[in-house]
Design an enzyme around this catalytic site. Structure first.
Site, short mmCIF file in Angstrom:
data_model
loop_
_atom_site.label_atom_id
_atom_site.label_comp_id
_atom_site.label_asym_id
_atom_site.label_seq_id
_atom_site.Cartn_x
_atom_site.Cartn_y
_atom_site.Cartn_z
N HIS A 223 0.80 -1.23 0.00
CA HIS A 223 0.00 0.00 0.00
C HIS A 223 0.83 1.28 0.00
CE1 HIS A 223 0.95 0.02 4.29
NE2 HIS A 223 0.55 1.27 4.32
C1 UD1 Z 1 -2.23 5.68 5.92
C2 UD1 Z 1 -0.93 6.12 6.58
C3 UD1 Z 1 0.10 5.00 6.45
C4 UD1 Z 1 -0.45 3.69 6.98
C5 UD1 Z 1 -1.74 3.39 6.24
C6 UD1 Z 1 -2.37 2.10 6.69
C7 UD1 Z 1 -0.39 8.52 6.39
C8 UD1 Z 1 0.50 9.49 5.73
N1 UD1 Z 1 -0.35 7.28 5.89
O1 UD1 Z 1 -1.97 5.52 4.53
O2 UD1 Z 1 1.23 5.34 7.23
O3 UD1 Z 1 0.50 2.66 6.77
O4 UD1 Z 1 -2.64 4.47 6.50
O5 UD1 Z 1 -3.48 1.80 5.91
O6 UD1 Z 1 -1.08 8.87 7.33
N2 UD1 Z 1 -9.28 5.09 1.68
C9 UD1 Z 1 -10.49 4.46 1.63
N3 UD1 Z 1 -11.09 4.15 2.82
C10 UD1 Z 1 -10.54 4.45 4.01
C11 UD1 Z 1 -9.29 5.10 4.03
C12 UD1 Z 1 -8.67 5.42 2.86
O7 UD1 Z 1 -11.03 4.16 0.59
O8 UD1 Z 1 -11.13 4.11 5.06
C13 UD1 Z 1 -8.61 5.40 0.40
C14 UD1 Z 1 -8.89 6.80 -0.07
O9 UD1 Z 1 -8.98 6.78 -1.46
C15 UD1 Z 1 -7.66 7.57 0.34
C16 UD1 Z 1 -6.58 6.50 0.22
O10 UD1 Z 1 -7.21 5.28 0.59
O11 UD1 Z 1 -7.40 8.68 -0.45
C17 UD1 Z 1 -5.41 6.74 1.12
O12 UD1 Z 1 -5.83 6.94 2.47
P1 UD1 Z 1 -4.92 7.83 3.45
O13 UD1 Z 1 -5.52 7.86 4.81
O14 UD1 Z 1 -4.63 9.14 2.82
O15 UD1 Z 1 -3.53 7.05 3.50
P2 UD1 Z 1 -3.17 5.49 3.47
O16 UD1 Z 1 -2.58 5.16 2.16
O17 UD1 Z 1 -4.28 4.64 3.97
#
Ligand code: UD1
Length: 390
Positions: A223
């Protein structure tokens, strides 16, 4: 500490979670705070950074994490937007609840955002999992770690090397306390409840025997933005992983970011083989069960590097660096980057010889949260006594 009850002048400890890896860390801390004598009063704040049922609700249930007292509902956004939203909404929590301390865990955007708000309001911050460094400033988490540690007051570390990293950044040693790993507290507590892999696959509609579960399988997660956000990076990586699957069938638990990018870059063909089972993000007990029975884990997650070390399962980390060197030095972890021949060679070695066995690092014993509760209570009460006498 000989105290009947928590001093009235000390407000509650506001505990912050935002994203999936925070939940496993916070569950044992809240249990230890409740069990501490005197009990440490807490308010659990969820920033809402992760919100999907698979990324969120299910983990709260599995980990028996109490429902948040406050949910800030920030959701997704660019780093700037997400961080700013958390900061604005968290400020109101500070004003209303007057905490004695804010406790943050890990390295996600919510960790840094809440730390910044608290410190600027003169409220002390405790950071759990301090001092880990990949020395790769291209990782958003590295920026979050460095900045959080600079301004937080009490720094709890998971491995001894973290202290050296902090000292190098000019942090005074008396702010740092080595307690061990709360992620492993969760693992020790939940191990007996791990879900059987055949049930997990069955629920996903996969025929476990046709897949060859009993003959051995690997677990795959990906991821990190550096691995999945560009087609010319994700494509070659999935091509190698498909080659791995010809040697060992893989269970691929797909993060929403990765699933979206596989679709966006039209790479679905690479994972559509009966040797790769793609599942949605799994619950904690499902992942624990899947990893415990696997031959190896391929991942770019920080938490999985630690959990595989605790479980004694070989881990191949698809990154160039790790902020958790103890998993390589003492545990079962090997860094393979994204290099095709390194990945295939390590997989062959593990399949032939069983791979690194490792040993359990110091204080990865299921009691790190208790150590945090003891230290934090003493630290807060001592600060109060000093303030009274001053
Ligand atoms: C975040 C953390 C990362 C951690 C990861 C675990 C930061 C910078 N990154 O990354 O350190 O390892 O979480 O998962 O804080 N999304 C969904 N549903 C959700 C959450 C996210 O669909 O419940 C999708 C959205 O399109 C979003 C993307 O995932 O834009 C990324 O989510 P985000 O919280 O920005 O960062 P992660 O990649 O999950």
């Amino acid at each position: 500490m000989i105290l009947e009850r928590w001093p009235a002048e000390l407000g509650p400890v506001v505990c912050v979670v935002g994203a999936r890896p925070n939940f496993m860390k916070m569950a044992p801390i809240l249990r230890a705070f409740a069990a501490h004598r005197p009990a440490i009063p807490t308010i659990l704040v969820h920033t809402g950074q992760h919100y999907d049922k698979d990324m969120n609700d299910r983990l709260f249930e599995d980990l028996r994490l109490p429902l948040p007292d406050i949910n800030l509902g920030v959701g997704s956004g660019s780093h700037a937007v997400q961080t700013a939203e958390v900061m604005m909404r968290f400020e109101a929590v500070m004003d209303t609840h007057k905490p004695s301390c804010v406790l943050v865990v890990g390295d996600v955007n919510s960790t840094l955002a809440c730390t910044l708000v608290a410190v600027k309001k003169g409220v002390s911050v405790a950071h759990v999992e301090a001092g880990l460094r990949s020395y790769d400033r291209g990782m958003p988490e590295e920026i979050n770690r460095v900045l959080t540690d600079q301004i937080a007051d009490r720094l709890y570390t998971t491995e001894r090397s973290a202290l050296q990293n902090l000292l190098r950044e000019g942090i005074a040693e008396d702010r740092v306390c080595f307690v061990g790993n709360v992620m492993i507290d969760s693992l020790v507590f939940n191990r007996e409840f791990a879900r059987k892999p055949e049930e997990t696959l069955g629920e996903a509609g996969v025929d476990a025997s046709a897949f060859g579960l009993k003959q051995g399988y690997g677990v795959l997660t990906l991821h990190r933005p550096s691995n999945v956000d560009q087609a010319n990076r994700l494509g070659p990586l999935l091509t190698v992983l498909r080659e791995v699957s010809e040697k060992l069938p893989l269970v691929f638990a797909l993060h929403p970011r990765t699933r979206a990018n596989i679709e966006r870059f039209k790479l679905g063909e690479l994972v559509s083989t009966p040797r790769i089972v793609c599942l949605p993000p799994q619950g904690y007990l499902e992942m624990l069960g899947l990893m415990s029975k696997s031959r190896l884990v391929l991942t770019d997650s920080g938490g999985l590097q630690e959990e595989t070390t605790a479980l004694g399962i070989p881990c191949l980390t698809i990154r160039e660096n790790t902020e958790r060197p103890i998993t390589v030095d003492q545990g079962t972890n090997t860094m393979v980057g994204s290099d095709r021949s390194a990945i295939l060679k390590e997989v062959d070695d593990i399949l032939a010889g069983g791979g690194k066995r490792g040993r359990i690092p110091e204080f990865w014993d299921g009691r790190a949260a208790e150590r945090i509760a003891d230290d934090l209570a003493k630290w807060l009460v001592t600060a109060l006594v000093t303030a009274r006498s001053g």
